[in-house]
Design a protein around this motif. Structure first.
Motif, PDB file in Angstrom:
ATOM      1  N   SER B  16       9.212 -13.279   0.006  1.00 22.59           N
ATOM      2  CA  SER B  16       9.387 -14.602   0.604  1.00 22.59           C
ATOM      3  C   SER B  16       8.358 -15.631   0.113  1.00 22.59           C
ATOM      4  O   SER B  16       8.181 -15.820  -1.156  1.00 22.59           O
ATOM      5  CB  SER B  16       9.510 -14.617   2.286  1.00 22.59           C
ATOM      6  N   LYS B  17       7.591 -16.296   0.945  1.00 19.99           N
ATOM      7  CA  LYS B  17       6.465 -17.151   0.538  1.00 19.99           C
ATOM      8  C   LYS B  17       5.015 -16.542   0.975  1.00 19.99           C
ATOM      9  O   LYS B  17       3.955 -17.228   0.775  1.00 19.99           O
ATOM     10  CB  LYS B  17       6.400 -18.359   1.244  1.00 19.99           C
ATOM     11  N   ARG B  18       5.221 -15.146   1.344  1.00 16.81           N
ATOM     12  CA  ARG B  18       3.888 -14.536   1.476  1.00 16.81           C
ATOM     13  C   ARG B  18       3.135 -13.767   0.389  1.00 16.81           C
ATOM     14  O   ARG B  18       1.898 -13.553   0.632  1.00 16.81           O
ATOM     15  CB  ARG B  18       3.906 -14.003   2.874  1.00 16.81           C
ATOM     16  N   VAL B  19       4.061 -13.085  -0.316  1.00 15.29           N
ATOM     17  CA  VAL B  19       3.369 -12.463  -1.483  1.00 15.29           C
ATOM     18  C   VAL B  19       3.972 -13.291  -2.769  1.00 15.29           C
ATOM     19  O   VAL B  19       5.060 -13.163  -2.858  1.00 15.29           O
ATOM     20  CB  VAL B  19       3.593 -10.970  -1.481  1.00 15.29           C
ATOM     21  N   ASP B  20       2.976 -13.313  -3.789  1.00 16.52           N
ATOM     22  CA  ASP B  20       3.409 -14.099  -4.945  1.00 16.52           C
ATOM     23  C   ASP B  20       2.848 -13.283  -6.128  1.00 16.52           C
ATOM     24  O   ASP B  20       1.969 -13.283  -6.331  1.00 16.52           O
ATOM     25  CB  ASP B  20       2.664 -15.562  -4.703  1.00 16.52           C
ATOM     26  N   SER B  21       4.066 -12.903  -6.976  1.00 21.38           N
ATOM     27  CA  SER B  21       4.021 -12.330  -8.265  1.00 21.38           C
ATOM     28  C   SER B  21       2.659 -11.395  -8.373  1.00 21.38           C
ATOM     29  O   SER B  21       1.980 -11.459  -9.123  1.00 21.38           O
ATOM     30  CB  SER B  21       3.657 -13.284  -9.331  1.00 21.38           C
ATOM     31  N   VAL B  22       2.763 -10.287  -7.511  1.00 19.51           N
ATOM     32  CA  VAL B  22       1.905  -9.034  -7.651  1.00 19.51           C
ATOM     33  C   VAL B  22       2.211  -8.275  -8.423  1.00 19.51           C
ATOM     34  O   VAL B  22       3.372  -7.684  -8.468  1.00 19.51           O
ATOM     35  CB  VAL B  22       1.647  -8.589  -6.215  1.00 19.51           C
ATOM     36  N   THR B  23       1.080  -7.569  -9.284  1.00 20.07           N
ATOM     37  CA  THR B  23       1.578  -6.778 -10.443  1.00 20.07           C
ATOM     38  C   THR B  23       0.605  -5.722 -10.184  1.00 20.07           C
ATOM     39  O   THR B  23      -0.786  -6.055 -10.389  1.00 20.07           O
ATOM     40  CB  THR B  23       1.643  -7.226 -11.697  1.00 20.07           C
ATOM     41  N   PHE B  24       0.837  -4.371  -9.952  1.00 16.69           N
ATOM     42  CA  PHE B  24      -0.329  -3.221 -10.107  1.00 16.69           C
ATOM     43  C   PHE B  24       0.534  -1.935 -10.223  1.00 16.69           C
ATOM     44  O   PHE B  24       1.620  -1.673  -9.953  1.00 16.69           O
ATOM     45  CB  PHE B  24      -1.434  -3.382  -8.824  1.00 16.69           C
ATOM     46  N   ASP B  25      -0.515  -1.023 -10.747  1.00 12.23           N
ATOM     47  CA  ASP B  25      -0.020   0.355 -10.658  1.00 12.23           C
ATOM     48  C   ASP B  25      -0.929   1.299  -9.641  1.00 12.23           C
ATOM     49  O   ASP B  25      -1.938   0.854  -9.160  1.00 12.23           O
ATOM     50  CB  ASP B  25      -0.213   0.997 -12.069  1.00 12.23           C
ATOM     51  N   HIS B  26       0.045   2.213  -9.189  1.00 11.82           N
ATOM     52  CA  HIS B  26      -0.509   3.261  -8.295  1.00 11.82           C
ATOM     53  C   HIS B  26      -0.579   4.672  -8.750  1.00 11.82           C
ATOM     54  O   HIS B  26       0.541   5.074  -9.075  1.00 11.82           O
ATOM     55  CB  HIS B  26      -0.284   3.122  -6.821  1.00 11.82           C
ATOM     56  N   LYS B  27      -1.692   5.446  -8.973  1.00 15.00           N
ATOM     57  CA  LYS B  27      -1.603   6.729  -9.500  1.00 15.00           C
ATOM     58  C   LYS B  27      -1.375   7.954  -8.571  1.00 15.00           C
ATOM     59  O   LYS B  27      -1.858   7.811  -7.279  1.00 15.00           O
ATOM     60  CB  LYS B  27      -2.657   7.072 -10.264  1.00 15.00           C
ATOM     61  N   HIS B  28      -0.954   9.060  -8.875  1.00 14.01           N
ATOM     62  CA  HIS B  28      -0.943  10.150  -8.162  1.00 14.01           C
ATOM     63  C   HIS B  28      -2.335  10.455  -7.942  1.00 14.01           C
ATOM     64  O   HIS B  28      -3.341  10.387  -8.751  1.00 14.01           O
ATOM     65  CB  HIS B  28      -0.273  11.511  -8.605  1.00 14.01           C
ATOM     66  N   GLY B  29      -2.632  11.013  -6.653  1.00 12.43           N
ATOM     67  CA  GLY B  29      -4.102  11.377  -6.515  1.00 12.43           C
ATOM     68  C   GLY B  29      -4.877  10.240  -6.172  1.00 12.43           C
ATOM     69  O   GLY B  29      -6.102  10.529  -6.017  1.00 12.43           O
ATOM     70  N   GLU B  30      -4.445   9.008  -6.091  1.00 15.32           N
ATOM     71  CA  GLU B  30      -5.269   7.925  -5.788  1.00 15.32           C
ATOM     72  C   GLU B  30      -5.477   7.300  -4.395  1.00 15.32           C
ATOM     73  O   GLU B  30      -4.356   7.127  -3.928  1.00 15.32           O
ATOM     74  CB  GLU B  30      -4.951   6.888  -6.823  1.00 15.32           C
ATOM     75  N   LEU B  31      -6.626   6.929  -3.881  1.00 16.01           N
ATOM     76  CA  LEU B  31      -6.457   6.220  -2.472  1.00 16.01           C
ATOM     77  C   LEU B  31      -6.921   4.768  -2.892  1.00 16.01           C
ATOM     78  O   LEU B  31      -7.973   4.455  -3.399  1.00 16.01           O
ATOM     79  CB  LEU B  31      -7.567   6.562  -1.729  1.00 16.01           C
ATOM     80  N   LEU B  32      -5.977   4.042  -2.854  1.00 17.43           N
ATOM     81  CA  LEU B  32      -5.825   2.519  -3.165  1.00 17.43           C
ATOM     82  C   LEU B  32      -5.819   1.591  -1.789  1.00 17.43           C
ATOM     83  O   LEU B  32      -5.158   1.755  -0.929  1.00 17.43           O
ATOM     84  CB  LEU B  32      -4.706   1.986  -3.879  1.00 17.43           C
ATOM     85  N   GLY B  33      -7.174   1.017  -1.961  1.00 18.64           N
ATOM     86  CA  GLY B  33      -7.239   0.138  -0.669  1.00 18.64           C
ATOM     87  C   GLY B  33      -6.894  -1.523  -0.874  1.00 18.64           C
ATOM     88  O   GLY B  33      -7.097  -2.018  -1.902  1.00 18.64           O
ATOM     89  N   LEU B  34      -6.148  -1.914  -0.012  1.00 19.35           N
ATOM     90  CA  LEU B  34      -6.146  -3.273  -0.114  1.00 19.35           C
ATOM     91  C   LEU B  34      -6.803  -4.078   0.864  1.00 19.35           C
ATOM     92  O   LEU B  34      -6.803  -3.865   2.236  1.00 19.35           O
ATOM     93  CB  LEU B  34      -4.379  -3.485   0.429  1.00 19.35           C
ATOM     94  N   ILE B  35      -7.627  -4.900   0.162  1.00 17.45           N
ATOM     95  CA  ILE B  35      -8.563  -5.753   0.996  1.00 17.45           C
ATOM     96  C   ILE B  35      -8.115  -7.397   0.823  1.00 17.45           C
ATOM     97  O   ILE B  35      -7.295  -7.679   0.167  1.00 17.45           O
ATOM     98  CB  ILE B  35     -10.028  -5.532   0.685  1.00 17.45           C
ATOM     99  N   GLY B  36      -8.599  -8.035   1.731  1.00 15.29           N
ATOM    100  CA  GLY B  36      -8.546  -9.484   1.679  1.00 15.29           C
ATOM    101  C   GLY B  36      -8.290 -10.094   3.204  1.00 15.29           C
ATOM    102  O   GLY B  36      -8.221  -9.335   4.087  1.00 15.29           O
ATOM    103  N   ALA B  37      -8.402 -11.427   3.374  1.00 16.24           N
ATOM    104  CA  ALA B  37      -8.444 -11.853   4.702  1.00 16.24           C
ATOM    105  C   ALA B  37      -7.363 -11.737   5.416  1.00 16.24           C
ATOM    106  O   ALA B  37      -6.232 -11.318   4.954  1.00 16.24           O
ATOM    107  CB  ALA B  37      -8.773 -13.396   4.392  1.00 16.24           C
ATOM    108  N   ASN B  38      -7.105 -12.015   6.840  1.00 16.72           N
ATOM    109  CA  ASN B  38      -5.831 -11.980   7.634  1.00 16.72           C
ATOM    110  C   ASN B  38      -5.003 -12.883   6.841  1.00 16.72           C
ATOM    111  O   ASN B  38      -5.245 -14.171   6.665  1.00 16.72           O
ATOM    112  CB  ASN B  38      -6.344 -12.370   9.038  1.00 16.72           C
ATOM    113  N   GLY B  39      -3.808 -12.465   6.764  1.00 11.87           N
ATOM    114  CA  GLY B  39      -2.534 -13.428   6.306  1.00 11.87           C
ATOM    115  C   GLY B  39      -2.611 -13.448   4.774  1.00 11.87           C
ATOM    116  O   GLY B  39      -1.914 -14.361   4.274  1.00 11.87           O
TER     117      GLY B  39
END
Lengths: 332, 246
Positions: B16-39
């Motif tokens: 919708s209007k909340r996430v805009d054209s995000v691109t990334f990969d996530h590998k097996h065995g990886e702990l990926l943290g999503l950070i960022g302000a509220n909203g």
């Protein structure tokens, strides 16, 4: 200990149900042998025992059991779906819709061709129509919206019922309707089962098919959807099942309040509070309670008959007040 | 090698209007943290990965298009722990953890017991959820997801409102889970713990992923002050690392 109760609960309730049914068949102003009566009745003999058991007590007992099971089961299903311990089968608008349909038959004689089945058919139809509007209004099938839409449709059906009463063509019809709305399983005859039984089987099957959804919903909508279940589809199936159960019960026996509210509460501690495991015991206990209440009603002194629905309300209403009080304390 | 180790591949995903054209990969065995302000769009992104939101763009899970995977099958591959979980009824801990097996349609004892052991709640097995503390409950919710043995575990702010003891306990469970070649994506507000536990961090700002990489690459004064609008103090050389507002 709790596990032991959980495993034995359904067999225990089943045993109690059979005992109560036997009591209901043997209880009455005339003392007759139940087995003799059933035997004679099945063989088509017209002995006194056959008439009393086959024509009076058997239909009454079966109706009380099925109506009670329908109310208990739909109460447990709706409380699970809406995750609200105060939910009541009347909540989906089906009870009021059924009452409106049946009242219309009383006054305007629609479905005259169906004879004695006209009320039941109109009640079922009224419940279905009320439900359809409720589903359309609720749209997404979200629990909070289902409650609001149910309330709205109940209000509309209530208003329409008032209009029907207001223009009642004769005062006796009105009295008849008011008494019918108070709820009773007496003088119904075995033919009311023609509507009640299929509706009960279909409604129960619809609800029981959604046991997994009810279990998952305990942890909220996001968890449920993430586990691959469709809340929208499942909600519709449960609400439709509950409408089959409530609509047919109300059309045959009038309004028998609070059974659907009370029964799940009585059983919850014995099934580990799991909404999916609550369903079948709730149906059994609902049947037991309504049949017991009907025996109590029959035990009243002759002359002034206490209606079954009035008795369940007398017992259920204080309980409802207590439940609201308990809920309130959670929020304070 | 690069293709095989990819558990998740996300290309130009918008929600919708909340996430805009995000691109990334996530590998097996990886702990990926999503950070960022509220909203910033962290929860929305996790919801899309869990199948709760429709999206445009491409999400591939183990090489398959996510939206084309039937829901019950997706539920076996992806486990989701929402930000605020609660139980409508007073269920027992075992019953709640067992609900995690629902996508499989079984009640596999070993999976349930292992999930409870890992989160340290075996002793609470027969207790009712409403009699537990916030920290104990948080571990029960996590155990529920672990019991489903998902390839990809999504956890939305699992340590918010927990004391430091439980924060560490939960993060350690998530870290341990990645060591079996499974992937974990966690939305997290505590940047020091993010730096300490996560293999990589994705920094979101107003629906966009403005940086993704190792904690060292992402936790810079410039990026964080842009994303959060406040200056920050960063010391990643310390053990444990510290990231705090100035």
């Amino acid at each position: 200990m709790v596990r032991l109760i959980e495993t034995c609960l359904t067999p225990l309730l089943l045993f109690a149900l059979l005992a109560i049914a036997w009591l209901s068949l043997s209880f009455g102003s005339t003392s007759v042998g139940v087995i003799d009566g059933i035997n004679d009745w099945l063989q088509g003999e017209t002995t006194q025992a056959a008439l009393i058991i086959g024509e009076i007590r058997l239909p009454r007992t079966l109706l009380a059991l099925i109506v009670g099971a329908a109310l208990g089961l739909s109460g447990a299903a709706l409380q699970g779906l809406l995750r609200n311990p105060l939910a009541e089968p009347g909540l989906v608008g089906a009870s009021q819709g059924a009452a409106l349909g049946a009242a219309t038959v009383f006054y305007y004689g629609v479905f005259a061709g169906l004879g004695t089945l006209a009320t039941a058919a109109a009640g079922l139809l009224g419940a279905a129509v009320a439900l359809l509007f409720m589903l359309l209004l609720a749209g997404s099938g979200r629990p909070a919206l289902v409650i609001m839409a149910g309330l709205a449709i109940s209000t509309v059906a209530g208003a329409a019922l008032a209009v029907v009463l207001n223009f009642a063509p004769n005062p006796y019809a009105m009295q008849e309707l008011v008494f019918w709305l108070m709820g009773s399983v007496s003088n119904r005859g075995l033919d009311s089962l023609i509507i009640l039984l299929p509706a009960f089987i279909i409604g129960s099957a619809l609800i029981l098919s959604q046991r997994r959804l009810l279990a998952a919903l305990s942890l909220g909508e996001q968890v449920t959807e993430s586990m691959g279940l469709s809340i929208k589809k499942g909600s519709y199936i449960i609400v439709l099942g509950a409408a089959c159960l409530v609509g047919s019960s109300v059309s045959v026996a009038g309004a028998i309040g609070f059974v659907g509210l009370l029964v799940p509460h009585m059983l919850r501690p014995f099934v580990g509070h799991r909404p999916d495991r609550l369903l079948i015991p709730a149906a059994l206990l609902g049947a037991i309670l309504v049949c017991l209440a009907d025996i109590a009603v029959r035990g009243m002194p002759l002359g002034r008959e206490l209606k079954l629905g009035v008795l369940t309300s007398l017992i259920g209403a204080p309980f409802f007040v207590w439940l609201v009080w308990k809920e309130r304390k959670k929020w304070l | 090698m690069a293709i095989e180790s990819k558990l998740l591949s996300i290309k130009k995903v918008s929600i919708s209007k909340r996430v805009d054209s995000v691109t990334f990969d996530h590998k097996h065995g990886e702990l990926l943290g999503l950070i960022g302000a509220n909203g910033a769009g962290k929860s929305t992104l996790l919801h899309a990965l869990a199948g709760l939101e429709t999206y445009s763009g491409e999400i591939r899970l183990d090489g398959r298009t996510l939206s084309a995977i039937p829901p019950h099958e997706r539920a076996r591959m992806v486990g989701f722990q929402p930000q605020a979980t609660s139980s409508a009824w007073s269920l027992t801990v075992t019953d709640i953890v067992a609900l995690g097996r629902m996508p499989w349609g079984d009640e596999k004892r070993t999976a349930i017991e292992q999930a409870m052991e890992r989160t340290g709640i075996s002793a609470l097995a027969t207790r009712n959820i409403d009699h537990l503390s916030g920290g104990e409950r948080a571990r029960v919710w996590l155990a529920r997801v672990l019991a489903g043995e998902p390839q990809l575990l999504l956890s939305d702010e699992p340590i918010a409102s927990l004391d430091i003891h439980y924060q560490l306990a939960v993060m350690e469970v998530l870290k341990q889970y990645t060591q079996e070649d499974r992937g974990v994506i966690v939305a997290i507000h505590d940047l020091s713990l993010a730096a300490r536990f996560c293999d990589r961090l994705g920094l979101m700002y107003r629906g966009e992923m403005i940086a993704i990489g190792t904690p060292k690459e992402v936790l810079t004064e410039k990026l964080l002050s842009t994303a959060y609008g406040v200056p920050v103090d960063i010391d990643l050389e310390r053990t444990p690392p510290v990231v705090l507002p100035k």
